[in-house]
Design an enzyme around this catalytic site. Structure first.
Site, PDB file in Angstrom:
ATOM      1  N   ARG A  97       0.822  -1.222   0.000  1.00 36.54           N
ATOM      2  CA  ARG A  97       0.000   0.000   0.000  1.00 36.54           C
ATOM      3  C   ARG A  97       0.850   1.263   0.000  1.00 36.54           C
ATOM      4  O   ARG A  97       1.855   1.339   0.684  1.00 36.54           O
ATOM      5  CB  ARG A  97      -0.890   0.015   1.261  1.00 36.54           C
ATOM      6  CG  ARG A  97      -1.930  -1.079   1.270  1.00 36.54           C
ATOM      7  CD  ARG A  97      -2.437  -1.375   2.672  1.00 36.54           C
ATOM      8  NE  ARG A  97      -3.380  -2.471   2.654  1.00 36.54           N
ATOM      9  CZ  ARG A  97      -4.711  -2.302   2.535  1.00 36.54           C
ATOM     10  NH1 ARG A  97      -5.229  -1.097   2.471  1.00 36.54           N
ATOM     11  NH2 ARG A  97      -5.512  -3.351   2.512  1.00 36.54           N
ATOM     12  N   GLY A 106      -6.909   7.933  -3.315  1.00 34.70           N
ATOM     13  CA  GLY A 106      -7.148   7.437  -4.666  1.00 34.70           C
ATOM     14  C   GLY A 106      -6.100   7.822  -5.682  1.00 34.70           C
ATOM     15  O   GLY A 106      -6.182   7.448  -6.847  1.00 34.70           O
ATOM     16  N   ARG A 341      -7.445   7.572   9.662  1.00 36.20           N
ATOM     17  CA  ARG A 341      -6.848   8.890   9.385  1.00 36.20           C
ATOM     18  C   ARG A 341      -7.862   9.958   9.745  1.00 36.20           C
ATOM     19  O   ARG A 341      -9.057   9.670   9.835  1.00 36.20           O
ATOM     20  CB  ARG A 341      -6.445   9.008   7.917  1.00 36.20           C
ATOM     21  CG  ARG A 341      -7.609   8.801   6.967  1.00 36.20           C
ATOM     22  CD  ARG A 341      -7.140   8.804   5.513  1.00 36.20           C
ATOM     23  NE  ARG A 341      -8.231   8.390   4.636  1.00 36.20           N
ATOM     24  CZ  ARG A 341      -8.081   8.041   3.381  1.00 36.20           C
ATOM     25  NH1 ARG A 341      -6.886   8.014   2.834  1.00 36.20           N
ATOM     26  NH2 ARG A 341      -9.112   7.705   2.644  1.00 36.20           N
ATOM     27  N   HIS A 459     -11.457  42.952 -14.438  1.00 32.19           N
ATOM     28  CA  HIS A 459     -12.635  43.686 -13.968  1.00 32.19           C
ATOM     29  C   HIS A 459     -13.721  42.713 -13.523  1.00 32.19           C
ATOM     30  O   HIS A 459     -14.288  42.835 -12.445  1.00 32.19           O
ATOM     31  CB  HIS A 459     -13.143  44.599 -15.086  1.00 32.19           C
ATOM     32  CG  HIS A 459     -14.370  45.359 -14.713  1.00 32.19           C
ATOM     33  ND1 HIS A 459     -15.648  44.911 -15.002  1.00 32.19           N
ATOM     34  CD2 HIS A 459     -14.521  46.506 -14.019  1.00 32.19           C
ATOM     35  CE1 HIS A 459     -16.511  45.781 -14.534  1.00 32.19           C
ATOM     36  NE2 HIS A 459     -15.857  46.760 -13.930  1.00 32.19           N
ATOM     37  N   ARG A 574     -13.950  52.888  -3.386  1.00 22.16           N
ATOM     38  CA  ARG A 574     -13.516  53.445  -4.675  1.00 22.16           C
ATOM     39  C   ARG A 574     -14.567  54.418  -5.176  1.00 22.16           C
ATOM     40  O   ARG A 574     -15.674  54.010  -5.526  1.00 22.16           O
ATOM     41  CB  ARG A 574     -13.326  52.317  -5.685  1.00 22.16           C
ATOM     42  CG  ARG A 574     -12.051  51.528  -5.461  1.00 22.16           C
ATOM     43  CD  ARG A 574     -12.131  50.165  -6.111  1.00 22.16           C
ATOM     44  NE  ARG A 574     -13.148  49.376  -5.404  1.00 22.16           N
ATOM     45  CZ  ARG A 574     -13.088  48.061  -5.223  1.00 22.16           C
ATOM     46  NH1 ARG A 574     -12.079  47.387  -5.680  1.00 22.16           N
ATOM     47  NH2 ARG A 574     -14.043  47.425  -4.573  1.00 22.16           N
ATOM     48  N   ARG A 630     -11.001  56.474  -1.246  1.00 20.50           N
ATOM     49  CA  ARG A 630      -9.941  56.806  -2.196  1.00 20.50           C
ATOM     50  C   ARG A 630     -10.465  57.813  -3.216  1.00 20.50           C
ATOM     51  O   ARG A 630     -11.516  57.597  -3.815  1.00 20.50           O
ATOM     52  CB  ARG A 630      -9.483  55.547  -2.923  1.00 20.50           C
ATOM     53  CG  ARG A 630      -8.418  55.821  -3.964  1.00 20.50           C
ATOM     54  CD  ARG A 630      -7.919  54.552  -4.616  1.00 20.50           C
ATOM     55  NE  ARG A 630      -8.902  54.014  -5.539  1.00 20.50           N
ATOM     56  CZ  ARG A 630      -8.729  52.879  -6.211  1.00 20.50           C
ATOM     57  NH1 ARG A 630      -7.649  52.153  -6.035  1.00 20.50           N
ATOM     58  NH2 ARG A 630      -9.656  52.446  -7.046  1.00 20.50           N
ATOM     59  N   GLU A 757       1.357  52.025  -3.697  1.00 19.47           N
ATOM     60  CA  GLU A 757       1.125  51.083  -4.795  1.00 19.47           C
ATOM     61  C   GLU A 757       2.146  51.241  -5.922  1.00 19.47           C
ATOM     62  O   GLU A 757       2.389  50.325  -6.681  1.00 19.47           O
ATOM     63  CB  GLU A 757      -0.293  51.221  -5.348  1.00 19.47           C
ATOM     64  CG  GLU A 757      -0.676  52.641  -5.700  1.00 19.47           C
ATOM     65  CD  GLU A 757      -2.162  52.793  -6.045  1.00 19.47           C
ATOM     66  OE1 GLU A 757      -2.793  51.815  -6.439  1.00 19.47           O
ATOM     67  OE2 GLU A 757      -2.686  53.923  -5.907  1.00 19.47           O
ATOM     68  N   SER A 776      -2.040  52.705   2.976  1.00 19.01           N
ATOM     69  CA  SER A 776      -2.769  51.490   2.609  1.00 19.01           C
ATOM     70  C   SER A 776      -2.077  50.896   1.393  1.00 19.01           C
ATOM     71  O   SER A 776      -1.975  51.550   0.353  1.00 19.01           O
ATOM     72  CB  SER A 776      -4.225  51.826   2.299  1.00 19.01           C
ATOM     73  OG  SER A 776      -4.897  50.648   1.927  1.00 19.01           O
ATOM     74  N   GLY A 778      -1.684  49.136  -1.804  1.00 20.59           N
ATOM     75  CA  GLY A 778      -2.482  48.708  -2.948  1.00 20.59           C
ATOM     76  C   GLY A 778      -1.674  47.647  -3.672  1.00 20.59           C
ATOM     77  O   GLY A 778      -0.930  47.932  -4.593  1.00 20.59           O
ATOM     78  N   THR A 779      -1.812  46.420  -3.202  1.00 22.55           N
ATOM     79  CA  THR A 779      -0.906  45.376  -3.703  1.00 22.55           C
ATOM     80  C   THR A 779      -1.238  44.908  -5.115  1.00 22.55           C
ATOM     81  O   THR A 779      -0.437  44.217  -5.719  1.00 22.55           O
ATOM     82  CB  THR A 779      -0.868  44.181  -2.742  1.00 22.55           C
ATOM     83  OG1 THR A 779      -2.217  43.820  -2.428  1.00 22.55           O
ATOM     84  CG2 THR A 779      -0.133  44.549  -1.469  1.00 22.55           C
ATOM     85  N   ASN A 780      -2.413  45.254  -5.630  1.00 21.62           N
ATOM     86  CA  ASN A 780      -2.674  44.899  -7.036  1.00 21.62           C
ATOM     87  C   ASN A 780      -1.718  45.665  -7.931  1.00 21.62           C
ATOM     88  O   ASN A 780      -0.982  45.075  -8.720  1.00 21.62           O
ATOM     89  CB  ASN A 780      -4.108  45.273  -7.443  1.00 21.62           C
ATOM     90  CG  ASN A 780      -5.145  44.487  -6.677  1.00 21.62           C
ATOM     91  OD1 ASN A 780      -4.830  43.507  -6.021  1.00 21.62           O
ATOM     92  ND2 ASN A 780      -6.383  44.931  -6.749  1.00 21.62           N
ATOM     93  N   ASP A 781      -1.741  46.991  -7.809  1.00 25.46           N
ATOM     94  CA  ASP A 781      -0.863  47.794  -8.653  1.00 25.46           C
ATOM     95  C   ASP A 781       0.598  47.589  -8.279  1.00 25.46           C
ATOM     96  O   ASP A 781       1.470  47.559  -9.148  1.00 25.46           O
ATOM     97  CB  ASP A 781      -1.234  49.276  -8.552  1.00 25.46           C
ATOM     98  CG  ASP A 781      -2.326  49.623  -9.558  1.00 25.46           C
ATOM     99  OD1 ASP A 781      -2.851  48.682 -10.179  1.00 25.46           O
ATOM    100  OD2 ASP A 781      -2.644  50.799  -9.709  1.00 25.46           O
ATOM    101  N   CYS A 843      -5.205  47.001   0.961  1.00 26.61           N
ATOM    102  CA  CYS A 843      -6.530  47.020   0.352  1.00 26.61           C
ATOM    103  C   CYS A 843      -6.518  46.381  -1.018  1.00 26.61           C
ATOM    104  O   CYS A 843      -7.456  46.522  -1.778  1.00 26.61           O
ATOM    105  CB  CYS A 843      -7.080  48.438   0.301  1.00 26.61           C
ATOM    106  SG  CYS A 843      -6.073  49.544  -0.698  1.00 26.61           S
ATOM    107  N   TYR A 863      -4.244  46.258   9.856  1.00 27.38           N
ATOM    108  CA  TYR A 863      -5.460  45.575   9.407  1.00 27.38           C
ATOM    109  C   TYR A 863      -5.298  45.098   7.961  1.00 27.38           C
ATOM    110  O   TYR A 863      -4.391  45.521   7.245  1.00 27.38           O
ATOM    111  CB  TYR A 863      -6.674  46.511   9.505  1.00 27.38           C
ATOM    112  CG  TYR A 863      -6.619  47.671   8.562  1.00 27.38           C
ATOM    113  CD1 TYR A 863      -7.114  47.548   7.253  1.00 27.38           C
ATOM    114  CD2 TYR A 863      -6.054  48.891   8.926  1.00 27.38           C
ATOM    115  CE1 TYR A 863      -7.046  48.600   6.357  1.00 27.38           C
ATOM    116  CE2 TYR A 863      -5.976  49.948   8.027  1.00 27.38           C
ATOM    117  CZ  TYR A 863      -6.474  49.788   6.741  1.00 27.38           C
ATOM    118  OH  TYR A 863      -6.400  50.814   5.843  1.00 27.38           O
TER     119      TYR A 863
END
Lengths: 887, 887
Positions: A97, A106, A341, A459, A574, A630, A757, A776, A778-781, A843, A863
Site C-alpha cells: 500500500r 485514490g 486517518r 474587472h 472606490r 480613495r 502602490e 494602505s 495597494g498590492t494589485n498595482d 486594500c 489591518y
C-alpha cells in the site's frame, strides 16, 4: 546510528508511531500507532518515504541496503504470522500500500493478495479450506498486478470476466464458483502474457519488488502530481510503502470489508457513518457493482462485532482528538483495522466538528480555529453544484476560478440584455469576452459571470468577488463572437442554459441542481472565537495590539453586507464606481470634456451633492468604524462614451461638435493606461476634481455626524510616488476640510493618507509618512509594477508560467512575499521610522487570501481589507496567523 | 561673533575676497578681490546674499540691523570718496548692482547714477564742471529707476527721448546737448508721475533702499527663475547687492566703457577680445544704438591706457587661472575695473582654453577636465544655427530638445516620402505625430525629426539620439493632420522649409544658415586625458579598477561610429531593430503568425543566417571589445503589419485568410504592452526564438573568431523578474552555445547575463546572480515601472510636474537617484553578495547623462553605455566623476 529504512509493526508492538508521518506516511504511521494501542491490525512493515526519494535519485532503482532490510523484515513478518510467502501449504499473502505524509485519496496505487502463484493458490486453498477464496484471490491479484504494475487496462480483465459470466449466465461475480474462477485465472494469465509478452511472475519476491516499485512510481503519475499541485502539497519526500499481511473480506459470508467515519463528514453531526460489503475485498466497495450497506445495519447482523467496531471508532477518535476515517476488514467474524486517518470533510462539517469538539472538551478553542481551513470556511457561504449531480456530469470547459460559488442560468451576451431578461424574471449568466465598468448593471442582475479573457484580477473577477457572485474568468476555450459562444466546436446561443462552478472554474452544459449554503449557529460561535484571538493579539516586538479586518466596499449595500460578515470598517471605498451610475456618468463625462475651467466647475458642482449622498449612506452603515475613501483613480478615458449615439448626446451637452468630441476622446488615449495619467496625477492636473470629492466626503461626514452617527473618514490619495504629490494634495484636502468644518460647525476626526502602490512610494515611504496619517498598500498595482505584469495582459504567458512551475502561484491571487513583500516591509519600516504610530493596512485583492493575510500580520500591518464575501475568511485567516505566529 | 551683513572695499583694502562668492555674489567677491590686488576699482560695499534670503523670509522687508549697517557703510564710502550722497556741491553717485554666487548674465537688475536729484544734479554739474554729464546722468537715472524699481516700460522713456530728438532733428542721443537733456529730465519726471502717481523721489536714501529692494526682488522675477531652472542652478541664498561709487564713462570724449575677454570666448584662441564705446555708460554698449569698437583699436587711441588694460587682463587671468570676462570704465583717461568673472565660452573655446592652459603650465590636466562641462563637449559634435542668424530670428514653436544639433530641410510627412525625396537629392525633415520602428528608413535619410507627441524617450527621441540626428519631440504646438502642419494658425505644407534646433527644442520658419562643428586636435588631447583618469581610477572600498564607457549600437555602422568616438565595446545591441529591415520583417512576421511550431521553425531557419551576418559585422568592428547582445525584447504586436495590403501579402505567405490573420493580429493586442508579453516572457513561451538568436550570435562569434577577430559575446536576457526565467533561458543558451562550439571547434569566451529592469529583479538580484555573469541595468524600463510612468503617456502630466517643481527633472533624462537609485544600489549590493566579480553596467538612456554617470560610478558599476554620439560626453562625465569622488 545507521539509517533505518523499514519499520515493523505486529504482535501488539510497533517500531513507528503516529508522529512519524513524514517518514512512514499517514497510513504506515497510523498502522504502527494502532498496533501499539492494541487495536487489531494485521502485522506488516513500512518502507520509509525517504526510500521513495532515493528510488528517484538512483534513477528508479533501490539500494542493496534496502533490498536486504526489506527481506529481513519480510522474514520477521513470516515468523510473526507463521506463514511463508509463496508457501505451497499455507502461504503468506500481503497487501502493498502507498501512503504519503499528506493524504492523497485514490491518487496512488495499492496491490492486494500479493504472494499468490500457481502453487501458493493451492496452499491457500488447503490452509483456508476455502477453494473459492483461493481462486478469487488469485484472479484479483493477477488483475491488480497486471493493471497497476504492468499497465494493462482494467477493462481488458473485465472483458474476460464478462465472457465467463456470460457462459455461466450469471450477473454478479459472487455467483461465480471456484471452478469458474479457476477458468478466469487461466484467461487472465493468457491476457497478461498477450499484453506483456511475459508469463505472469511466479516468484513472490519478484512480485513484491515489482509492486513496491510500482507504488514508488505512482508518486509521480500525472494524476498524483496534479493533485499535489491543486492542493498545494509541497516539500514531501515521496510515498512510503506498507507491506501488510492479508486478511480476507472475501473469505465467505461471515467476512467483509468497509469504510466508516466517526462523524458525518458532510454535516459534521456526531453519528456513526459508513458502509460495508460482506464477502468482498476493498475494491468492490469502491467499484459500485454491489450496493454497500449502511454501517448501522451491521448492528442487526452481528451486534457484538458492531460494538467492537464502535468501541474502536470511539477509541481512535479520542486518541487522535479528531474525526476519523477508517478502513476495516472482517475475516471469519473477526475485525481488523487496515487504516485510520483524520477524516476529510466539507466546510460545514469542519466547522461543526470543531465547535462540537470544544463543547465536548476534546480540544481548545484555539485548536478548533486551526481545524477549519479558510477554503472550507469559504465553501459554506456559497451555493454549490449538488454533489450527487456533480458526480454524473463532466465539465465542457475550464477557466480561472475567479469568484467562488455555483450558478445556473440562461446565457446572455450583453449587460443590457441581462437587465432586460432579469426584468422578465429570468435567471441569466452574463457571458462576455471581458467586462467593463459599464456592465455593472448587467453583472449585478446576473447569477454569475463567464469571460473568455482576463485574469484573477480582471474587472469581471474583481467586481464579481465584490458582489459575492460566481465568476469564471479567462476561459480561453470559449470563443465568444456575434452572440454565440463556441466551446470545442459546440455552439451555445442566447438563452441556452449552462452552469458555472466558480470554485473550480468549471463550465457545465445545461441546468444543474444547486445546493444552497446552510449557515448554522456553529459558524457564528466559530467566528467569534476567531475574533477573540485576532482582537486580543499583541505583537510585542512591534508594539501592535489587535489585527483588524475591514472591507472594500463602494456602496452602502456592500458596506452593510460586509458589516453583516463582521467587517470593522472600510479599507477601500472606490469613488469612481459611483460615477458609473446612469445619472452621474453623464455629468462626469460633461466634466471630462469641459472646454474650460468654468464648464468643469459647473459639472463638478452638480456632482458634489450626488457624491455627498453616497457617502452619507456609507457613513451611516459604518457607524463607529473608519471609512477609507480613495479619491478618483482611473484615467479619464475609462469614463468616456464609445458608441456614436452617446458621443452625439454628450457633444450636445458640452456644446461642441461630435467630431471635436471624438478628437478630444482620441487625445485621451494612452499606450499604457496603467502607467498613465491617473490617480494623484489627475489630482495635480485637475485639483478641482479632488477638491470636489474631499468636500463631498467632509460634507457627508458632517451631515451624518450631526445626525448622531460616529464618523471616522480617512481620505486616501492614490498612486503617490513623490512626496510633493502628497504634500500638495494634503494641502488641498485640508483646506477644503477646514472650510467645511467651519461652515457646518461639526467636529470630525478625519485622517489623510495615501495608497502605497507605486514601487517608488515604498522607497520614499519615510518622506511620505511626514504627510500621511495612514498608508494602505495597494498590492494589485504594486504587484503589476514590481513584477512588470499587466493584469489585463498576463493571460498570454502567466498560465504557462504556473503550469511549468516558473511561478508557484499567480502573484495577483497570492502575494509574492519574496519580491513584492520586500518592498512592503521596506515601506512599513521606513514609514514607521518617521511616524511610529502610522496606521498601515492592505486594500489589494490579497487582503482576503490566507497566506497573504499571514504576511500582513507578520509585516506589522494594523489591518487587512477585502471584499465583503471574503471578510469571514479574512477573520479566520487573521486568527490563524495570530496563533501560528505565537509558536 | 555678530553676523556681518555688509562688506566694504576701497582704498586698496577689502573685507571680502574671491572665496566669498556664496555670500557676496560673484560680482561683490571679485570687486573685493580686485581691490585687494591693487587693481583700480571704484570703492563700495556689498550686502550679502543672505540678506536677500532674509528679505523674502521677512515678507519682503529688511531688518533694522541691516538698515543700520548699510547706512554705516554708506558713510564710510562717503568718507573714502570724499563726497556725500545728494550733496548739492559735489554729490556722491553710486551704482546698485545685483550679483549671485553663480553668474546669471542679464537676468537681474542694475541701477546706475543713483543719488541724483534736482539739487545733486547741480552739484554734479559744479563738481565735474560738465553740465551735459550731469543732466545725461540724471535722465539716465530717472529712466533706469523708473524702469527697474517702478516697472515703467523702457519704451515709454524712449518715446519722450524721440520727441526731443525729433524737435532738435538729430538721430543720436550723443547729439543732444545739456539743454536738451534738461528738457528730457522734465519730460521723464512728468512721465514718472503720470505712471506712478508719485513724484520722482528726491531723497537719495529713499532711492537707495528702493533700488536695493528692487535688486532683491529681481532675484525672483520670472526670467531669473527660468534661467536658474534651465541652467540647473539650485541651493543659492539669493543675490548680493553691491553699492559702488559711480565712475563716468559718459564724462566726455576721454571717457568710455567696455567689455573684454582675456581670450576669444567663441574659439578659445589666446587673443585680447572685446569692445568699447567712448562717452557712454554701460547700457549703451548693450543697446546697440552706436556700434562699439574692437578693443584693439584702443591701442591706437590711447596706447598707455591700452597697455594698462592689457596688464590688468593678464594679471587677472593669471590670478584667477581662467579666462576672464571684464567690464571697465574710463573716466577722463583713467581706467576702472567694474567687474571680472570667469568668462562664459562656447564648447570649442572651453576645450581649447583648457588644453592651452595646461600647455601654459597654468592648470593641471585634472583641473582642465573640470573646466569643460559635458554640455559644452556635446556642442562641438553637432552643427548649430549660425550665431549671427540665430540672433535675428524668433522660434515659431518649441518642443522637447530630444536630440541635439541643428538641421534645416523641407518638410515631409511620411517615412516613405522622406526616402523618395532624399533619393532625388533633397534635404528633408521628417515631421510626424510620432514615429514607429517602421519609419527607421525615413528617419535615417532625414536631416532631422520633429514630432508633435512623445517625450524624451519616445521612439523618435531614442532613435534620433542613436543616429546623432537632431530631433524635437512632443512639440504640442504643432498640429499635424492630412499632410499639413499648423502652428498657431500658420500652415506648413509638404516641401516647405523649416529649421530645427535640437539643442534648444526650437522650430524656425525657413532655411537658416548652419554652422558645422569644427573638431580640433585639442579635443583628442582633452578626451585622452579624460580616458587616463577614467581608466586608471580605483574605487578602493569596492575594489573596482577603471570605469568603462561602452555604446548602445544595433548595426556595424553605429558600432564603427561609436568606436571612432572612443567606445570600449557595446553595452546594448538590440536585436529587434535588425528585424525591421525590409527583407527580415517579412520573415519575422511569417514567424509570428505561424500556425504551428513547424511553420515557426521554418521561418526562424530563414532568419538565422541573416542575424548571423549582422552579428559578424558587429563583432568585426568591436574586435577586442565585449559586445552585449540583448535577445528579442518588444511584444510581437509591434512587428505585425497594420495596412490592408501588407496584411493580405502576409496572409498569402502564411497560407491563411486575411480575416484569420486580422483575428490573429487582434489577439496580440495588449492593454499595457509595456507590462505585457515581451522580453524573457517571449523566450519562455517561444524558446525557439531565443535559441535561434543565441545560435546566430554564437555562429557569428565563431565565424569572426576563425577569421582572427577577438570576440567577447555577452548574451543578455531582458525583462527577467524571477530566478526561474533566467535559469531556464541560461539553460537554452548554454545548450545552443555548446552545440555550436563543438561543431565549429572555435574557442569563445562568452558570457550570459541579464537586464535588470523589472523592479522585482533588483529585489531578488542575489538569486539572479547565481545564473548571471553580468547585470545590465535597463534604467528606462526600471524608471517606468518604479515610478509607474509610461514614457509614451507622461506627456499629459510630467511637463506640468516639472513646471510646478513637483519633479526637479524628467526622470527619463536624469536618473532618479533618490528612488530608483535605491533599487539600483540594492540590486548591485545583492548581486555582488552572491558573486563578488559580477560585471555590472547600465544601458538605459541615462548612461550618457552626466549626473547619472556619476551615480553609476558611485554605485559601483563597471561601465556605462550610451548612444554613439554621447560616448565622448560619457567619457568626460566619467572622468569628472572619478575626480569629484576623489575629493
Amino acid at each position: 546510528m545507521a539509517e533505518k529504512r523499514v519499520y515493523f509493526f505486529g504482535g501488539g508492538q510497533a517500531e513507528g508511531s503516529a508522529k512519524m508521518k513524514d517518514l512512514l506516511g499517514g497510513k504506515g504511521a497510523n498502522l504502527a500507532e494502532m498496533t501499539s494501542l492494541g487495536i487489531p491490525v494485521p502485522p506488516g512493515f513500512t518502507i520509509t518515504a525517504k526510500m521513495c526519494e532515493q528510488y528517484y535519485k538512483n534513477g528508479r532503482k533501490n539500494s542493496d541496503d534496502l533490498v536486504e532490510e526489506v527481506e529481513e523484515h519480510l522474514h520477521r513478518l513470516e515468523s510473526t504470522v507463521g506463514k511463508k510467502l509463496g508457501d505451497k501449504d499455507s502461504p503468506l499473502l500481503v497487501s502493498v500500500r502507498s501512503g504519503a505524509a499528506v493524504s492523497m485519496p485514490g491518487m496512488m496505487d495499492t496491490i492486494l493478495n500479493l504472494g499468490l502463484n500457481d502453487e501458493a493458490v493451492i496452499g491457500l486453498q488447503k490452509s483456508t479450506n476455502n477453494e473459492r477464496l483461493a481462486w478469487d484471490s488469485y484472479r484479483r491479484f493477477i488483475n491488480m498486478f497486471g493493471n497497476v504494475v504492468m499497465g494493462i487496462p482494467h477493462e481488458e480483465f473485465e472483458k474476460e470476466m464478462d465472457k465467463v459470466k456470460y457462459k455461466k449466465n450469471v450477473e454478479e461475480d459472487v455467483d461465480l464458483d471456484a471452478n469458474d474462477l479457476k477458468e478466469l485465472v487461466k484467461l487472465y494469465k493468457a491476457l497478461y502474457k498477450k499484453q506483456t509478452h511475459e508469463d505472469f511472475p511466479q516468484d513472490p519476491l519478484d512480485q513484491l519488488w515489482k509492486a513496491i516499485n510500482a507504488v514508488f512510481g505512482s508518486w509521480n503519475n500525472p494524476k498524483a502530481i496534479k493533485y499535489r499541485k491543486i492542493n498545494d502539497i509541497k516539500d514531501l519526500l515521496g510515498t512510503a510503502v506498507s507491506v501488510v499481511a492479508m486478511v480476507f473480506g472475501n473469505f465467505g459470508d461471515d467476512s467483509g470489508t468497509g469504510v466508516c467515519f466517526s462523524r458525518d463528514p458532510s454535516t459534521g453531526e456526531k453519528m456513526f457513518y459508513g458502509e460495508y460489503l460482506m464477502n468482498a475485498q476493498g475494491e468492490d466497495v469502491v467499484a459500485g457493482i454491489r450496493t454497500p450497506k449502511r454501517i448501522t445495519t451491521l448492528q442487526d447482523q452481528d451486534p457484538k462485532l458492531f460494538q467492537t467496531l464502535v468501541d474502536v471508532k470511539d477509541r481512535l477518535e479520542k486518541h487522535y482528538r479528531d474525526m476519523q476515517d477508517m478502513e476495516f476488514t472482517i475475516q471469519e467474524g473477526k475485525l481488523y483495522l487496515l487504516q485510520t486517518r483524520n477524516a476529510k470533510r466539507t466546510g460545514a462539517a469542519a466547522i461543526k466538528v470543531a465547535v462540537d469538539m470544544v463543547s465536548e472538551g476534546v480540544i481548545s478553542k484555539e485548536e478548533a480555529l486551526t481545524r477549519v481551513t479558510p477554503l472550507q470556511l469559504e465553501q459554506v457561504f456559497h451555493p454549490a453544484i449538488h454533489p450527487a449531480t456533480k458526480k454524473k456530469v463532466k465539465a465542457i470547459a475550464k477557466g480561472l476560478n475567479a469568484s467562488p460559488g455555483a450558478a445556473t442560468g440562461q446565457i446572455v451576451f450583453s449587460a443590457d440584455e441581462a437587465e432586460e431578461w432579469h426584468a422578465e424574471g429570468k435567471k441569466v449568466l452574463l457571458v462576455r469576452p471581458e467586462t467593463s465598468p459599464e456592465d455593472i448593471g448587467g453583472m449585478d442582475v446576473a447569477e454569475g459571470i463567464l469571460t473568455s479573457t482576463g485574469g484573477m484580477t480582471s474587472h469581471a473577477a474583481v467586481v464579481a468577488r465584490g458582489m459575492g457572485k460566481p465568476c469564471i474568468a479567462g476561459c480561453k476555450e470559449a470563443q465568444i463572437v456575434n452572440k454565440k459562444m463556441v466551446i470545442k466546436g459546440q455552439e451555445f446561443k442566447e438563452g441556452d442554459w449552462i452552469t458555472l462552478d466558480g470554485a473550480s472554474g468549471e463550465v457545465f452544459e445545461g441546468k444543474l441542481e444547486l445546493k444552497e449554503p446552510e449557515i448554522k449557529g456553529e459558524l457564528t460561535t466559530f467566528l467569534s472565537w476567531a475574533d477573540e484571538v485576532r482582537i486580543h493579539s499583541y505583537r510585542a516586538s512591534k508594539g501592535l495590539k489587535g489585527f483588524g479586518v475591514r472591507t472594500n466596499a463602494d456602496t452602502s449595500t456592500d458596506a452593510q453586507r460586509a458589516r453583516d460578515f463582521g467587517a470593522e470598517g472600510i479599507g477601500l471605498c472606490r469613488t469612481e464606481h459611483m460615477f458609473f451610475e446612469e445619472e452621474k456618468i453623464k455629468i462626469f463625462r460633461e466634466m471630462i470634456v469641459a472646454a474650460d475651467d468654468e464648464a468643469r466647475k459647473k459639472a463638478l458642482d452638480k456632482l458634489l451633492p450626488l457624491q455627498q449622498k453616497d457617502f452619507v449612506g456609507i457613513f451611516e452603515v459604518m457607524n463607529g468604524f473608519p471609512v477609507t475613501i480613495r479619491l478618483l483613480d482611473p484615467p479619464l478615458h475609462e469614463f468616456v462614451p464609445k458608441d456614436d449615439d452617446q458621443i452625439k448626446e454628450l457633444a450636445k451637452i458640452a456644446g461642441i461638435s461630435a467630431q471635436a468630441l471624438k478628437n478630444k476622446i482620441r487625445s485621451l488615449h494612452e499606450e499604457n493606461p496603467m502607467l498613465g495619467h491617473r490617480g494623484v496625477r489627475l489630482g495635480i492636473t485637475f485639483p478641482e476634481i479632488y477638491r470636489m470629492q474631499a468636500e463631498a466626503i467632509m460634507r457627508a461626514a458632517c451631515e451624518a455626524a450631526l445626525k448622531g452617527v460616529q464618523v471616522y473618514p480617512e481620505i486616501m490619495i492614490p498612486l503617490v510616488g513623490h512626496i510633493r504629490e502628497l504634500e500638495i494634495m494634503r494641502g488641498h484636502v485640508e483646506e477644503v476640510a477646514k472650510k467645511v468644518l467651519q461652515e457646518t460647525k461639526a467636529k470630525i476626526d478625519y485622517k489623510i493618507g495615501t495608497m502605497i502602490e507605486v514601487p517608488r512610494a515604498t522607497l520614499v515611504a519615510d518622506e511620505l509618512a511626514h504627510h500621511a496619517d495612514f498608508f494602505s498598500f495597494g498590492t494589485n498595482d504594486l504587484t503589476q509594477m514590481t513584477y512588470g505584469f499587466s493584469r489585463d495582459d498576463v493571460g498570454s504567458f502567466v498560465p504557462q508560467y504556473i503550469q511549468e512551475g516558473i511561478l508557484e502561484d499567480d502573484p495577483f491571487a497570492k502575494l509574492d512575499q519574496e519580491g513584492i513583500g520586500q518592498l512592503i516591509e521596506l515601506g512599513i519600516g521606513k514609514g514607521r521610522d518617521t511616524n511610529k504610530y502610522l496606521k498601515i493596512g492592505i486594500c489589494g485583492e490579497h487582503g482576503g487570501e490566507p497566506s497573504s493575510v499571514d504576511f500582513c500580520y507578520r509585516a506589522g500591518m494594523n489591518y487587512v481589507s477585502c471584499s465583503p464575501f471574503r471578510v469571514p475568511v479574512a477573520r479566520l485567516s487573521a486568527a490563524q496567523s495570530v496563533l501560528s505566529n505565537q509558536k
